[in-house]
Scaffold this motif. Structure first.
Motif: not given
Length: 357
Positions: A101-121, A342-350
């Motif tokens: 759902t859209v609400m599940q994604v929105a519930a992350l908050g902008w900080v967490t979502f920005a971090g997730l976008a960085l990991v995916m990138l 490896l990149a996703s793990f290191v970035t997610a950990l950071m």
């Protein structure tokens, strides 16, 4: 039965049927039965083994399909196998939209979502760069990086649907699919242990696992193996990654486009930006699930249906592959997968350590 031209069927691991210059004649329904029957039998065997031995289901379907690839030497199986591989995958991706759902994604908050976008990138970029460094080409990197960044095998299948066999050898797709499944299985086992050793909090561990384990079920299971709060956070983060499937596949379709790279004549802009219909269907179900309260039983049945369709598609596609080409390719196509992992793990950990402290 009338023999079709030899180059008419070029069944790849996504079940794309490359049409030469002629249009195929219509087949009776019974022409699909041989391929459907053998694919269903192999998929049932994969389900039984996965249930009793805890092995990844999609990987089992792929391996059993490869072991039975000799069956596709009989032309009577082609129609059924190609039908399942092509349409089973697309419908499976569509039904997956009931889980988000859209609400599940929105519930992350902008900080967490920005971090997730960085990991995916980071995962996507690493896959593309590693692929180019070893001479595998842009498309192989897009497949490896995208599958790692989003949701594993499902994303790999969806991405290969817009890449196509004319730009990426089906054999390399098969190896990438194996690599993604193996990397996810290893991550599910190792990441919770590493999170414990590093002393991460529930929120940090949930983000790390949800943002870097590829498969949905394995990410959720790994999160709950750390703690219940971590499992809840990992579930939301992972579903947010799945929600990115549609926009990322659409962007890849626009980026790769068609034309000379695809061995086709240049097409107008509106054809290049057109989103595949199964991605539109996926988004439609996400929207429906966000607007109305879909009963849990419907969602559970939808998840089962999606997994079944994807399993059938992978099994059928593997049967249409040629093991000789698989052996010739060697382990080289696995390098982008593990680089992206490896990149996703290191970035997610950071991100977990710095942004969620």
């Amino acid at each position: 039965m009338k023999q079709l031209p030899q180059d008419f069927y070029a069944g790849d691991l996504f079940g794309e049927i490359h049409q030469a210059e002629s249009t195929p004649e219509k087949r009776p329904g019974t022409a699909f039965l041989p391929g459907l029957a053998i694919c269903a039998t192999a998929s049932l065997a994969a389900m039984w083994l996965a249930q009793y031995y805890g092995f990844p289901l999609i990987l089992l379907g792929l391996l059993i399909g490869l072991a039975l690839s000799f069956a596709s030497e009989d032309a009577r199986t082609h129609a059924g196998l190609d039908f399942v591989a092509r349409h089973g995958l697309r419908l499976g991706i569509v039904v997956l939209g009931l889980q988000i759902t859209v609400m599940q994604v929105a519930a992350l908050g902008w900080v967490t979502f920005a971090g997730l976008a960085l990991v995916m990138l980071a995962a996507f970029t690493s896959g593309v760069m590693a692929s180019r460094l070893i001479g595998e080409g842009r498309e192989a990197g897009v497949l490896a990086g995208g599958a790692t960044a989003i949701c594993g095998a499902s994303a790999a299948l969806a991405l290969y649907g817009v890449i196509g066999q004319n730009r990426l050898d089906p054999t390399r797709f098969s190896i990438v699919l194996v690599g993604v499944a193996l990397a996810s299985a290893i991550a599910m086992t190792v990441y919770p242990v590493l999170a414990q050793m590093l002393g991460l909090s529930d929120a940090q561990a949930g983000f790390l696992i949800g943002a870097s384990v590829h498969d949905v079920a394995q990410a959720i299971g790994a999160g709950f193996s750390f703690s219940d709060p971590a499992g809840a956070d990992a579930t939301i983060v992972k579903l947010a990654r799945v929600a990115m499937l549609a926009p990322i596949v659409a962007l890849v379709a626009i980026w790769l486009g068609r034309g000379e790279d695809a061995g086709e004549q240049a097409q107008p802009l509106w054809r290049k930006v057109a989103v595949p219909w199964f991605i539109v269907g996926f988004l439609a179900l996400v929207g429906l699930n966000s607007i109305i309260e879909v009963p849990q039983a419907v969602r559970d049945n939808g998840l089962t249906l999606s997994k079944t369709l994807l399993l059938l598609a992978v099994t059928a596609a593997a049967m249409r592959s040629r093991l000789a080409l698989l052996l010739e390719a060697g382990p080289k196509p696995l390098i982008p997968v593990f680089a992206a992992t490896l990149a996703s793990f290191v970035t997610a950990l950071m991100v977990a350590a710095l942004m969620l402290d």
